[in-house]
Design a protein around this motif. Structure first.
Motif, PDB file in Angstrom:
ATOM      1  N   GLY A 154      24.905  64.875  75.699  1.00 59.06           N
ATOM      2  CA  GLY A 154      25.158  63.694  76.508  1.00 59.06           C
ATOM      3  C   GLY A 154      23.891  63.232  77.200  1.00 59.06           C
ATOM      4  O   GLY A 154      23.011  64.041  77.507  1.00 59.06           O
ATOM      5  N   ASP A 155      23.828  61.927  77.472  1.00 65.13           N
ATOM      6  CA  ASP A 155      22.700  61.443  78.268  1.00 65.13           C
ATOM      7  C   ASP A 155      22.890  61.842  79.731  1.00 65.13           C
ATOM      8  O   ASP A 155      22.019  61.581  80.570  1.00 65.13           O
ATOM      9  N   SER A 156      23.990  62.546  80.031  1.00 65.60           N
ATOM     10  CA  SER A 156      24.144  63.222  81.320  1.00 65.60           C
ATOM     11  C   SER A 156      22.972  64.172  81.551  1.00 65.60           C
ATOM     12  O   SER A 156      22.736  64.594  82.681  1.00 65.60           O
TER      13      SER A 156
ATOM     14  N   ASP B 223      24.402  61.165  72.271  1.00 68.72           N
ATOM     15  CA  ASP B 223      24.498  59.855  72.916  1.00 68.72           C
ATOM     16  C   ASP B 223      23.340  58.944  72.529  1.00 68.72           C
ATOM     17  O   ASP B 223      22.179  59.377  72.494  1.00 68.72           O
TER      18      ASP B 223
ATOM     19  N   LYS C 125      27.203  58.583  69.873  1.00 70.67           N
ATOM     20  CA  LYS C 125      28.144  58.012  70.831  1.00 70.67           C
ATOM     21  C   LYS C 125      27.516  56.805  71.502  1.00 70.67           C
ATOM     22  O   LYS C 125      26.341  56.808  71.847  1.00 70.67           O
TER      23      LYS C 125
ATOM     24  N   GLU D 297      28.356  53.527  74.370  1.00 69.06           N
ATOM     25  CA  GLU D 297      29.213  53.047  75.451  1.00 69.06           C
ATOM     26  C   GLU D 297      29.559  51.575  75.274  1.00 69.06           C
ATOM     27  O   GLU D 297      28.683  50.768  74.942  1.00 69.06           O
TER      28      GLU D 297
ATOM     29  N   HIS E 146      32.891  55.028  73.730  1.00 70.55           N
ATOM     30  CA  HIS E 146      32.987  55.580  75.092  1.00 70.55           C
ATOM     31  C   HIS E 146      33.388  54.436  76.005  1.00 70.55           C
ATOM     32  O   HIS E 146      32.632  53.471  76.159  1.00 70.55           O
TER      33      HIS E 146
HETATM   34 NA    NA Z   1      26.874  60.009  78.185  1.00 70.04          NA
END
Ligand code: NA
Ligand code: KIV
Length: 262
Positions: free
Chosen positions: A41-43, A81, A110, A112, A134
Motif C-alpha cells: 500500500g502507499d500507506s 498501489d 490498485k 483509487e 479502491h
Molecule cells: Na493505499
C-alpha cells in the motif's frame, strides 16, 4: 493465489485475507500465516516513511518496496498501489503499472476512485493487467475530503458510492477495496458486485478484509484507527498475531461491530 482463485473464493463464500507488507521479511511472515493477498500500500508513506499523508509517495518508492515484498513471497497474490498522480492519464498509468508488474513483480495494481478513473481501469484491464479498485475513503483525495472520515453516510453519497462501485466493476476491475463506509452499504455493494469486495472499516459483510500490518501489530504511533485491532496484544510472536488475524477473518470473528461504522 490467483485472480480467478479470488473469484472462486467469493463464489464459495470463503473470506479473503489481505494484509499490507512493505519488505521481504514481513512478506514471508504473511505467506507462512496463509494470508491470501499481500498489498504494498502507499500507506508506506505514512507507516514506513513517517509522512502525514500518502501524497508524497512516488512510483520509484512503490517499485522499490514491491520488489522487496515479491522476494519474500512465492504463492501469495501481490497487489501494489498506484501512488498519487502516477495514474493521472492513460499513458502515464500504463507506464506506472508496467513498472509495478515488470520491475516490482506485482500481479495486480490498485487505483483509487471512479468517474474518469474508469477510463484508466479499462485501459489497464485491456492490457491484461488485473486491477483492484479502491472507493469510499480514498486517502489520495484527503485534501478534497477534508480529512480521514467515513464516506457514504448520506443517502446521496451512498447512492453515488454504489454507482461508482458498479462502474469500477464494469470498467474491468477484478477486485475492489472499500475503505471506511457504513457496514450496511458495504454489504449491499458486496452483494451487488460479481467481483470480490475487500473491506477496511467496512464491516463484516464484505468478501474479505485488509488491514495495515503495523496497525494490527500495534506498532503505528498515535491512536489506533477504530476499524483496526491489535492482534499482537496477548500473543508472543508476530507470526501468531498474523495467523490470528487470518483465522478471525475466515471465521467471521473480525471485524466486530466495535470495528465498524453504522
Ligand atoms: Na493505499
Ligand atoms: O495503502 C494501503 O495500505 C491501502 C489499504 C489500507 C487498503 O490502500
Amino acid at each position: 493465489m490467483t485472480v480467478p482463485g479470488l473469484k472462486a473464493m467469493k463464489a464459495e463464500g470463503r473470506k479473503i485475507v489481505m494484509l499490507t507488507a512493505y519488505d521481504a521479511s514481513f512478506a514471508a511472515q504473511l505467506e507462512s500465516a496463509g494470508v491470501d493477498v499481500a498489498l504494498v500500500g502507499d500507506s508506506l508513506g505514512m507507516v514506513v516513511q513517517g509522512r502525514s499523508s500518502t501524497l508524497p509517495v512516488t512510483i520509484d518508492d512503490m517499485v522499490y518496496h514491491t520488489a522487496a515484498v515479491a522476494r519474500g513471497l512465492s504463492a501469495t497474490l501481490l497487489v501494489a498501489d498506484l501512488p498519487f498522480m502516477s495514474d493521472r492519464d492513460v499513458p502515464t498509468a500504463l507506464d506506472s503499472a508496467a513498472r509495478l508488474v515488470a520491475q516490482g513483480g506485482a500481479a495486480m495494481v490498485k487505483i483509487e476512485g471512479a468517474g474518469r478513473v474508469c477510463t484508466v481501469i479499462a485501459a489497464l484491464a485491456e492490457r491484461d493487467i488485473p486491477v483492484c479498485g479502491h472507493l469510499g475513503l480514498t486517502p489520495q483525495s484527503v485534501n478534497r475530503l477534508g480529512g480521514y472520515k467515513v464516506q457514504g453516510k448520506t443517502e446521496a453519497a451512498a447512492e453515488q458510492l454504489f454507482a461508482d462501485a458498479q462502474a469500477v466493476e464494469a470498467a474491468g476491475a477484478d477486485l475492489l477495496v472499500l475503505e471506511c463506509v457504513p457496514s450496511s452499504l458495504a454489504a449491499r455493494i458486496t452483494a451487488a458486485l460479481s467481483i470480490p469486495v475487500i473491506g477496511i472499516g467496512a464491516g463484516i459483510g464484505c468478501d474479505g478484509q485488509v488491514l495495515v500490518v503495523y496497525d494490527m501489530l500495534g506498532l503505528t504511533p498515535g491512536k489506533r484507527p477504530k476499524f483496526s485491532k491489535d492482534f499482537l496484544a496477548g500473543r508472543d510472536a508476530i507470526s501468531a498475531a498474523i495467523a490470528a488475524y487470518a483465522d478471525d477473518v475466515r471465521e467471521k470473528r473480525f471485524p466486530g461491530p466495535e470495528h465498524s461504522f453504522s
